[in-house]
Design a protein around this motif. Structure first.
Motif, PDB file in Angstrom:
ATOM      1  N   TYR A   1       0.827  -1.209   0.000  1.00  0.00           N
ATOM      2  CA  TYR A   1       0.000   0.000   0.000  1.00  0.00           C
ATOM      3  C   TYR A   1       0.865   1.264   0.000  1.00  0.00           C
ATOM      4  N   PRO A   2       1.790   1.380  -0.952  1.00  0.00           N
ATOM      5  CA  PRO A   2       2.672   2.551  -0.946  1.00  0.00           C
ATOM      6  C   PRO A   2       1.885   3.853  -1.068  1.00  0.00           C
ATOM      7  N   GLY A   3       2.185   4.788  -0.188  1.00  0.00           N
ATOM      8  CA  GLY A   3       1.534   6.089  -0.241  1.00  0.00           C
ATOM      9  C   GLY A   3       0.167   6.163   0.402  1.00  0.00           C
ATOM     10  N   ALA A   4      -0.343   5.040   0.895  1.00  0.00           N
ATOM     11  CA  ALA A   4      -1.675   5.038   1.503  1.00  0.00           C
ATOM     12  C   ALA A   4      -1.658   5.792   2.832  1.00  0.00           C
ATOM     13  N   SER A   5      -2.801   6.396   3.181  1.00  0.00           N
ATOM     14  CA  SER A   5      -2.924   7.070   4.467  1.00  0.00           C
ATOM     15  C   SER A   5      -3.338   6.046   5.525  1.00  0.00           C
ATOM     16  N   VAL A   6      -2.729   6.158   6.718  1.00  0.00           N
ATOM     17  CA  VAL A   6      -2.899   5.148   7.765  1.00  0.00           C
ATOM     18  C   VAL A   6      -3.314   5.800   9.073  1.00  0.00           C
ATOM     19  N   PHE A   7      -4.386   5.281   9.679  1.00  0.00           N
ATOM     20  CA  PHE A   7      -4.733   5.643  11.048  1.00  0.00           C
ATOM     21  C   PHE A   7      -4.165   4.561  11.945  1.00  0.00           C
ATOM     22  N   LEU A   8      -3.203   4.921  12.784  1.00  0.00           N
ATOM     23  CA  LEU A   8      -2.496   3.957  13.627  1.00  0.00           C
ATOM     24  C   LEU A   8      -3.056   3.971  15.042  1.00  0.00           C
ATOM     25  N   MET A   9      -3.398   2.799  15.507  1.00  0.00           N
ATOM     26  CA  MET A   9      -3.761   2.620  16.914  1.00  0.00           C
ATOM     27  C   MET A   9      -2.566   1.938  17.583  1.00  0.00           C
ATOM     28  N   GLY A  10      -1.570   2.756  17.924  1.00  0.00           N
ATOM     29  CA  GLY A  10      -0.319   2.231  18.454  1.00  0.00           C
ATOM     30  C   GLY A  10       0.346   3.231  19.379  1.00  0.00           C
ATOM     31  N   THR A  11       1.467   2.832  19.949  1.00  0.00           N
ATOM     32  CA  THR A  11       2.195   3.662  20.900  1.00  0.00           C
ATOM     33  C   THR A  11       3.083   4.681  20.174  1.00  0.00           C
ATOM     34  N   PRO A  12       3.542   5.719  20.881  1.00  0.00           N
ATOM     35  CA  PRO A  12       4.436   6.704  20.259  1.00  0.00           C
ATOM     36  C   PRO A  12       5.701   6.104  19.629  1.00  0.00           C
TER      37      PRO A  12
ATOM     38  N   GLU B   1     -13.078   4.437  18.984  1.00  0.00           N
ATOM     39  CA  GLU B   1     -14.231   4.930  18.236  1.00  0.00           C
ATOM     40  C   GLU B   1     -13.838   5.327  16.811  1.00  0.00           C
ATOM     41  N   LYS B   2     -12.727   6.049  16.677  1.00  0.00           N
ATOM     42  CA  LYS B   2     -12.318   6.525  15.355  1.00  0.00           C
ATOM     43  C   LYS B   2     -11.912   5.366  14.450  1.00  0.00           C
ATOM     44  N   GLY B   3     -11.170   4.403  15.013  1.00  0.00           N
ATOM     45  CA  GLY B   3     -10.763   3.246  14.219  1.00  0.00           C
ATOM     46  C   GLY B   3     -11.963   2.483  13.701  1.00  0.00           C
ATOM     47  N   CYS B   4     -12.946   2.253  14.549  1.00  0.00           N
ATOM     48  CA  CYS B   4     -14.150   1.527  14.130  1.00  0.00           C
ATOM     49  C   CYS B   4     -14.937   2.306  13.082  1.00  0.00           C
ATOM     50  N   THR B   5     -15.035   3.610  13.254  1.00  0.00           N
ATOM     51  CA  THR B   5     -15.757   4.444  12.292  1.00  0.00           C
ATOM     52  C   THR B   5     -15.103   4.381  10.915  1.00  0.00           C
ATOM     53  N   LEU B   6     -13.765   4.486  10.881  1.00  0.00           N
ATOM     54  CA  LEU B   6     -13.045   4.437   9.610  1.00  0.00           C
ATOM     55  C   LEU B   6     -13.225   3.082   8.917  1.00  0.00           C
ATOM     56  N   ILE B   7     -13.225   2.012   9.701  1.00  0.00           N
ATOM     57  CA  ILE B   7     -13.436   0.679   9.125  1.00  0.00           C
ATOM     58  C   ILE B   7     -14.838   0.576   8.536  1.00  0.00           C
ATOM     59  N   ARG B   8     -15.811   1.098   9.248  1.00  0.00           N
ATOM     60  CA  ARG B   8     -17.184   1.088   8.710  1.00  0.00           C
ATOM     61  C   ARG B   8     -17.295   1.898   7.420  1.00  0.00           C
ATOM     62  N   GLU B   9     -16.439   2.918   7.302  1.00  0.00           N
ATOM     63  CA  GLU B   9     -16.460   3.754   6.101  1.00  0.00           C
ATOM     64  C   GLU B   9     -15.652   3.149   4.953  1.00  0.00           C
ATOM     65  N   GLY B  10     -15.056   1.975   5.191  1.00  0.00           N
ATOM     66  CA  GLY B  10     -14.380   1.281   4.101  1.00  0.00           C
ATOM     67  C   GLY B  10     -12.888   1.144   4.219  1.00  0.00           C
ATOM     68  N   ALA B  11     -12.273   1.639   5.300  1.00  0.00           N
ATOM     69  CA  ALA B  11     -10.826   1.502   5.452  1.00  0.00           C
ATOM     70  C   ALA B  11     -10.439   0.032   5.614  1.00  0.00           C
ATOM     71  N   VAL B  12      -9.299  -0.338   5.047  1.00  0.00           N
ATOM     72  CA  VAL B  12      -8.742  -1.677   5.236  1.00  0.00           C
ATOM     73  C   VAL B  12      -8.331  -1.829   6.699  1.00  0.00           C
ATOM     74  N   PHE B  13      -8.612  -2.994   7.279  1.00  0.00           N
ATOM     75  CA  PHE B  13      -8.327  -3.248   8.694  1.00  0.00           C
ATOM     76  C   PHE B  13      -7.146  -4.209   8.797  1.00  0.00           C
ATOM     77  N   LEU B  14      -6.002  -3.696   9.283  1.00  0.00           N
ATOM     78  CA  LEU B  14      -4.805  -4.502   9.486  1.00  0.00           C
ATOM     79  C   LEU B  14      -4.442  -4.511  10.969  1.00  0.00           C
ATOM     80  N   ALA B  15      -3.728  -5.553  11.393  1.00  0.00           N
ATOM     81  CA  ALA B  15      -3.252  -5.630  12.772  1.00  0.00           C
ATOM     82  C   ALA B  15      -1.835  -6.169  12.782  1.00  0.00           C
ATOM     83  N   THR B  16      -1.020  -5.653  13.681  1.00  0.00           N
ATOM     84  CA  THR B  16       0.389  -6.059  13.711  1.00  0.00           C
ATOM     85  C   THR B  16       0.569  -7.504  14.138  1.00  0.00           C
ATOM     86  N   HIS B  17      -0.331  -8.016  15.006  1.00  0.00           N
ATOM     87  CA  HIS B  17      -0.172  -9.390  15.493  1.00  0.00           C
ATOM     88  C   HIS B  17      -1.445  -9.842  16.201  1.00  0.00           C
ATOM     89  N   PRO B  18      -1.621 -11.165  16.378  1.00  0.00           N
ATOM     90  CA  PRO B  18      -2.884 -11.677  16.916  1.00  0.00           C
ATOM     91  C   PRO B  18      -2.887 -11.969  18.415  1.00  0.00           C
TER      92      PRO B  18
END
Length: 265
Positions: free
Chosen positions: A92-103, A138-155
């Protein structure tokens, strides 16, 4: 059984080591872990650390290990955050990402050229976020509902600590899936993106690589599912009873890295 374990270990050129629950617990190194490192160096066996814990940067892990008497280079550690960065830049080169992660993970992603955003995003990446807020959730879930791809670093569902277990990335993702109806694509152990990154990085044939850790469904599964070996150590999450019940069958079970060191010596 001893001879079988010895033979298995002799066939291994590269040990890929988990950290939490395998090499250390919290800030305390597990007995025998340094013996394993010394024996590997003496025998000419290669090793690197592979952690699904994406809450810290590789540099922070290097400093932590150094304080425990284990000095390594940047090339000897891979995190699920590294795997995610590689995947994002490749797929996904150049894609915009909403990160739910630490600094620390945020800083690593920015340094790698990932375009992070707080607004409309193409991708939501969930990680082991110890700075998680309801606003982020809340924001992550909203973006996913709006069509954002949902990725996770690990299970990983829980992270081991000296006082017990705390919710990890998989637990965060479970809440998001329950809310949105969307399951994430996971990228850390035991998935192919991680196994391929280790192969590309080390050039060691997978059949001569052992993935060593305390979790059956991540550490051990990375080896057995991708043509390598999976060794379980009983210093963290999984027990012998868990191994007997699991669909993922380790190639060998050891009490600790210290026991592996004794066989190698």
């Amino acid at each position: 059984m001893d001879e079988i374990k010895k033979k298995l270990l002799e066939e291994i050129d590269l040990f890929v080591l988990d950290m939490d629950g395998t090499f250390y617990m919290g800030d305390d190194i597990i007995d025998g872990a340094l013996d394993f490192i010394h024996v590997c160096r003496k025998r000419g066996k290669r090793f690197l650390f592979l952690t699904n814990n994406s809450s810290q940067s590789p540099e922070n892990y290097i400093k932590k290990l150094d304080k425990m008497g284990c000095t390594i280079s940047r090339e000897q550690i891979v995190t699920s955050g590294d795997v995610a960065i590689r995947f994002l830049n490749s797929e996904y080169p150049g894609a915009s990402v909403f990160l739910m992660g630490t600094p620390p993970l945020e800083a690593d992603m920015r340094e790698a050229g990932i375009r992070l955003t707080e607004d409309k995003a193409d991708i939501v990446v969930a990680a082991f976020d110890k700075t998680l807020t309801y606003e982020k959730l809340e924001k992550g879930c909203t973006l996913i509902r709006e069509g954002a791809v949902f990725l996770a670093t690990h299970p990983d569902i829980n992270c081991p600590t000296p006082s017990g277990f705390i919710p990890d990335c998989g637990a965060i993702c479970a809440a998001m899936t329950l809310s949105t109806g969307v399951k994430p694509r996971y990228l850390g152990k035991p998935y192919k993106e991680t196994a391929q990154m280790i192969l590309d990085k080390t050039k060691v044939p997978t059949e001569r690589t052992a993935f060593v850790g305390d979790r059956l469904y991540t550490d051990v599964a990375t080896g057995v599912n991708h043509g390598g070996k999976g060794f379980l150590v009983l210093t963290g999450e999984a027990s012998l009873e868990d191994a007997a019940r699991s669909e993922t069958r380790p190639d060998a079970v050891f009490e600790s890295l210290g026991e592996i060191a004794r066989y190698l010596s």
